[in-house]
Scaffold this motif. Structure first.
Motif, PDB file in Angstrom:
ATOM      1  N   ASN A 207       0.854  -1.184   0.000  1.00  0.00           N
ATOM      2  CA  ASN A 207       0.000   0.000   0.000  1.00  0.00           C
ATOM      3  C   ASN A 207       0.886   1.228   0.000  1.00  0.00           C
ATOM      4  N   VAL A 208       0.255   2.397   0.004  1.00  0.00           N
ATOM      5  CA  VAL A 208       1.018   3.634  -0.071  1.00  0.00           C
ATOM      6  C   VAL A 208       1.914   3.805   1.149  1.00  0.00           C
ATOM      7  N   ARG A 209       1.412   3.410   2.318  1.00  0.00           N
ATOM      8  CA  ARG A 209       2.201   3.564   3.538  1.00  0.00           C
ATOM      9  C   ARG A 209       3.506   2.793   3.446  1.00  0.00           C
ATOM     10  N   ARG A 210       3.447   1.615   2.875  1.00  0.00           N
ATOM     11  CA  ARG A 210       4.655   0.797   2.749  1.00  0.00           C
ATOM     12  C   ARG A 210       5.695   1.521   1.911  1.00  0.00           C
ATOM     13  N   LEU A 211       5.269   2.186   0.848  1.00  0.00           N
ATOM     14  CA  LEU A 211       6.201   2.879  -0.025  1.00  0.00           C
ATOM     15  C   LEU A 211       6.780   4.111   0.649  1.00  0.00           C
ATOM     16  N   GLU A 212       6.002   4.765   1.506  1.00  0.00           N
ATOM     17  CA  GLU A 212       6.434   6.009   2.109  1.00  0.00           C
ATOM     18  C   GLU A 212       7.428   5.798   3.246  1.00  0.00           C
ATOM     19  N   VAL A 213       7.209   4.812   4.089  1.00  0.00           N
ATOM     20  CA  VAL A 213       8.031   4.657   5.294  1.00  0.00           C
ATOM     21  C   VAL A 213       8.761   3.327   5.347  1.00  0.00           C
ATOM     22  N   GLY A 214       8.845   2.610   4.233  1.00  0.00           N
ATOM     23  CA  GLY A 214       9.572   1.350   4.219  1.00  0.00           C
ATOM     24  C   GLY A 214       8.887   0.253   5.006  1.00  0.00           C
ATOM     25  N   GLU A 215       7.555   0.317   5.099  1.00  0.00           N
ATOM     26  CA  GLU A 215       6.855  -0.683   5.893  1.00  0.00           C
ATOM     27  C   GLU A 215       6.907  -2.046   5.210  1.00  0.00           C
ATOM     28  N   ILE A 216       7.163  -3.069   6.012  1.00  0.00           N
ATOM     29  CA  ILE A 216       7.247  -4.421   5.491  1.00  0.00           C
ATOM     30  C   ILE A 216       5.928  -5.154   5.630  1.00  0.00           C
ATOM     31  N   GLY A 217       5.341  -5.063   6.805  1.00  0.00           N
ATOM     32  CA  GLY A 217       4.079  -5.752   7.029  1.00  0.00           C
ATOM     33  C   GLY A 217       3.761  -5.870   8.503  1.00  0.00           C
ATOM     34  N   VAL A 218       2.572  -6.365   8.799  1.00  0.00           N
ATOM     35  CA  VAL A 218       2.156  -6.633  10.165  1.00  0.00           C
ATOM     36  C   VAL A 218       2.392  -8.113  10.439  1.00  0.00           C
ATOM     37  N   TRP A 219       3.136  -8.397  11.483  1.00  0.00           N
ATOM     38  CA  TRP A 219       3.578  -9.763  11.738  1.00  0.00           C
ATOM     39  C   TRP A 219       3.680  -9.982  13.237  1.00  0.00           C
ATOM     40  N   MET A 220       2.896 -10.945  13.751  1.00  0.00           N
ATOM     41  CA  MET A 220       2.892 -11.287  15.168  1.00  0.00           C
ATOM     42  C   MET A 220       2.553 -10.086  16.059  1.00  0.00           C
ATOM     43  N   GLY A 221       1.579  -9.290  15.624  1.00  0.00           N
ATOM     44  CA  GLY A 221       1.156  -8.148  16.416  1.00  0.00           C
ATOM     45  C   GLY A 221       2.099  -6.965  16.387  1.00  0.00           C
ATOM     46  N   VAL A 222       3.038  -6.955  15.430  1.00  0.00           N
ATOM     47  CA  VAL A 222       4.023  -5.880  15.328  1.00  0.00           C
ATOM     48  C   VAL A 222       3.992  -5.318  13.909  1.00  0.00           C
ATOM     49  N   ARG A 223       3.982  -3.978  13.794  1.00  0.00           N
ATOM     50  CA  ARG A 223       4.075  -3.346  12.479  1.00  0.00           C
ATOM     51  C   ARG A 223       5.555  -3.117  12.179  1.00  0.00           C
ATOM     52  N   TRP A 224       6.063  -3.838  11.197  1.00  0.00           N
ATOM     53  CA  TRP A 224       7.496  -3.848  10.915  1.00  0.00           C
ATOM     54  C   TRP A 224       7.849  -2.896   9.785  1.00  0.00           C
ATOM     55  N   VAL A 225       8.954  -2.178   9.968  1.00  0.00           N
ATOM     56  CA  VAL A 225       9.503  -1.322   8.923  1.00  0.00           C
ATOM     57  C   VAL A 225      10.973  -1.677   8.725  1.00  0.00           C
ATOM     58  N   ARG A 226      11.499  -1.289   7.596  1.00  0.00           N
ATOM     59  CA  ARG A 226      12.882  -1.623   7.234  1.00  0.00           C
ATOM     60  C   ARG A 226      13.773  -0.406   7.440  1.00  0.00           C
ATOM     61  N   GLY A 227      14.918  -0.629   8.083  1.00  0.00           N
ATOM     62  CA  GLY A 227      15.901   0.431   8.248  1.00  0.00           C
ATOM     63  C   GLY A 227      17.283  -0.072   7.877  1.00  0.00           C
ATOM     64  N   ASN A 228      18.001   0.681   7.049  1.00  0.00           N
ATOM     65  CA  ASN A 228      19.336   0.232   6.632  1.00  0.00           C
ATOM     66  C   ASN A 228      20.452   1.048   7.280  1.00  0.00           C
ATOM     67  N   TYR A 229      20.126   1.719   8.399  1.00  0.00           N
ATOM     68  CA  TYR A 229      21.132   2.475   9.125  1.00  0.00           C
ATOM     69  C   TYR A 229      21.143   2.048  10.585  1.00  0.00           C
ATOM     70  N   LEU A 230      21.010   0.741  10.810  1.00  0.00           N
ATOM     71  CA  LEU A 230      21.001   0.191  12.155  1.00  0.00           C
ATOM     72  C   LEU A 230      22.391  -0.317  12.510  1.00  0.00           C
ATOM     73  N   PRO A 231      22.723  -0.369  13.807  1.00  0.00           N
ATOM     74  CA  PRO A 231      24.049  -0.856  14.215  1.00  0.00           C
ATOM     75  C   PRO A 231      24.269  -2.307  13.799  1.00  0.00           C
ATOM     76  N   GLN A 232      25.483  -2.617  13.418  1.00  0.00           N
ATOM     77  CA  GLN A 232      25.860  -3.981  13.065  1.00  0.00           C
ATOM     78  C   GLN A 232      27.048  -4.417  13.915  1.00  0.00           C
ATOM     79  N   PHE A 233      27.022  -5.667  14.352  1.00  0.00           N
ATOM     80  CA  PHE A 233      28.085  -6.212  15.195  1.00  0.00           C
ATOM     81  C   PHE A 233      28.868  -7.242  14.402  1.00  0.00           C
ATOM     82  N   GLU A 234      30.168  -7.161  14.528  1.00  0.00           N
ATOM     83  CA  GLU A 234      31.052  -8.129  13.873  1.00  0.00           C
ATOM     84  C   GLU A 234      31.832  -8.871  14.945  1.00  0.00           C
ATOM     85  N   GLY A 235      31.821 -10.194  14.878  1.00  0.00           N
ATOM     86  CA  GLY A 235      32.527 -10.983  15.872  1.00  0.00           C
ATOM     87  C   GLY A 235      33.451 -11.993  15.215  1.00  0.00           C
TER      88      GLY A 235
END
Length: 235
Positions: A207-235
């Protein structure tokens, strides 16, 4: 006598060194989404550097029924203070007057645009840092800390359901429409789309909301969005 050709090499001193194209490359896009889940507070001027947010506690529940003619014991209201020490952040691009009038591209406009982008990314980074300081964390597999995560410890429907159930049982306020808010990195989304059919079905709506804010979907009672500027850990 053979013809002598005039080549570029022989007269290159009279030619410009390079041709600078007016159109610039597009910078890689950052999906800044954490701020959408935050509550903004303003600290007025001349009020110090500490912001105090008031949170009233629940009342103590009675343990015995009322007795006719006897007033119940009074309970006190308890207030919890959440103190936040504010910090000042800034970034400066220094431009000389010569740079402004001699360069091909408008240096001032570029500086304004990139400064705004850098500040937005800084806010996203600091929000993520605050979230990482939380202690109520669910890890995949048998890990009990980030340092113990293995390559096979991935986010799953079972893990998300466990976290959402914990939030509900604790009475955590919802984000929107009876749903909590969640953010996934593209790598985590890829793992889920490759192996988790429940998540695949949740991400298939558009839907339009998904395109505007990177929304992925509603899953297990959580509205999920995508972010590509999150911390990453390397071990």
């Amino acid at each position: 006598m053979a013809d002598a050709a005039t080549s570029f090499a022989s007269i290159s001193n009279d030619a410009p060194n390079v041709l600078i194209e007016r159109r610039t490359f597009t910078l890689a896009e950052r999906n800044l989404v954490l701020g959408k889940f935050a509550t903004r507070y303003d600290l007025q001027q001349r009020m110090g550097k500490t912001l105090r947010v008031i949170r009233p506690r629940r009342l103590v529940l009675p343990r015995t029924p009322l007795t006719e003619g006897t007033p119940p014991d009074a309970v006190a209201i308890s207030i919890e203070n959440v103190d936040v020490t504010v910090e000042q952040w800034g970034i400066v691009v220094l431009l000389t007057d010569v740079a402004l009038i001699t360069t091909q591209h408008p240096a001032l406009n570029i500086a304004i645009e990139k400064t705004g982008l850098a500040m937005a990314e800084m806010f996203e980074r600091e929000i993520a840092t605050m979230l990482l300081a939380g202690t109520n964390v669910f890890y995949g597999g048998v890990a009990t800390a980030r340092s113990g995560l293995a390559a096979t410890d991935k986010i799953t429907t079972t893990l998300v359901l466990k976290a959402a159930t914990n939030l509900r049982s604790s009475g955590a306020p919802m984000f929107e429409g009876g749903l909590y808010g969640g953010v996934l990195a593209p790598q985590q989304e890829g793992d889920l789309l490759a192996s988790d059919t429940v998540f695949q079905n949740a991400s298939n709506f558009a839907n339009v909301r998904r395109l505007e804010v990177g929304e992925i979907g509603v899953w297990m009672g959580v509205r999920w969005v995508r972010g590509n500027y999150l911390p990453q850990f390397e071990g």
